[in-house]
Design an enzyme around this catalytic site. Sequence first.
Site, mmCIF file in Angstrom:
data_model
loop_
_atom_site.group_PDB
_atom_site.id
_atom_site.type_symbol
_atom_site.label_atom_id
_atom_site.label_comp_id
_atom_site.label_asym_id
_atom_site.label_seq_id
_atom_site.Cartn_x
_atom_site.Cartn_y
_atom_site.Cartn_z
ATOM 1 N N HIS A 128 0.916 -1.395 0.052
ATOM 2 C CA HIS A 128 0.054 -0.037 0.005
ATOM 3 C C HIS A 128 0.652 1.310 -0.026
ATOM 4 C CE1 HIS A 128 0.939 0.705 4.216
ATOM 5 N NE2 HIS A 128 0.860 -0.558 4.407
ATOM 6 N N GLU A 142 -2.755 -7.298 7.069
ATOM 7 C CA GLU A 142 -1.570 -7.124 7.809
ATOM 8 C C GLU A 142 -1.352 -8.048 8.814
ATOM 9 O OE1 GLU A 142 1.472 -6.190 8.167
ATOM 10 O OE2 GLU A 142 1.389 -4.048 8.306
#
Length: 282
Positions: A17, A110
């Site tokens: 990201h 994550e």
Amino acid sequence: MVNEKKTLPKRIILMRHGESAGNIDAGAYATTPDHKIPLTEEGRAQAREAGKKMRALISSHSGDGACGENWRVYFYVSPYERTRTTLREVGKAFSRRRVIGVREECRIREQDFGNFQVEERMRIVKETRERFGRFFYRFPEGESAADVYDRVSSFLESLWRDVDMNRHQVEASSELNLVIVSHGLTSRVFLTKWFKWTVEEFERLNNFGNCEFRVLELGVSGEYTFGIHHSEEEMFAWGMSKEMIDDQMERVDGSRVTTSNDCCPLQLNEYFDLLDETDDEE
């Protein structure tokens, strides 16, 4: 039933990201849940630029003929706010015709570091992780990289079922590109599972930069490799050893020696370096 006419992806692209609020201020995690941490404006700009670069790479390196002309993209994305926003910005570089579909995939989220993360406490915890080992250390109320490995392994099995059963609904005349928009550690774990790297080899690896993407492409040998789109110098900068890099380059032209059960030759000498070459008795 397995689709006999399955189309293997031409490329599998791993992307981290863009810059998030947590990347510039670790204190954000103390008041905002990790999955709700947003991108910064710089992160959005990074994602838009990365999308342009990705599209240029795919379109300029597609093969000759109808297959190369008809390239398509399918996205897998972590459900975290920063990865979803990254994908929205990346997607602006592609026409609707080129995008087959998108799937939110919780297993590529994550690493779970716990719930709200108090900055001073997390500093101490991360220092402990460095002493314990980055792969096996489990964060209090969270996960270890080994836990992430288990769910990423499950995701990989699903990804290959998608390919086998043509769930991407790609035509045989099209060139398929799978893009996985995820997180730094999750991407490194993915590669460790993919290439059967050891824990020690995982711990060598450096993190992806914000909106950095790394391209695995199918070589003439039928194996995926970084060696087509990335230089040996790049791979060295990522933390890969000479043996890991050599393995990537051998996958490009098919010179890599493989066996039917893929016996992980990089690990063989670590355990059996003292064995005789033959079983002949003197």
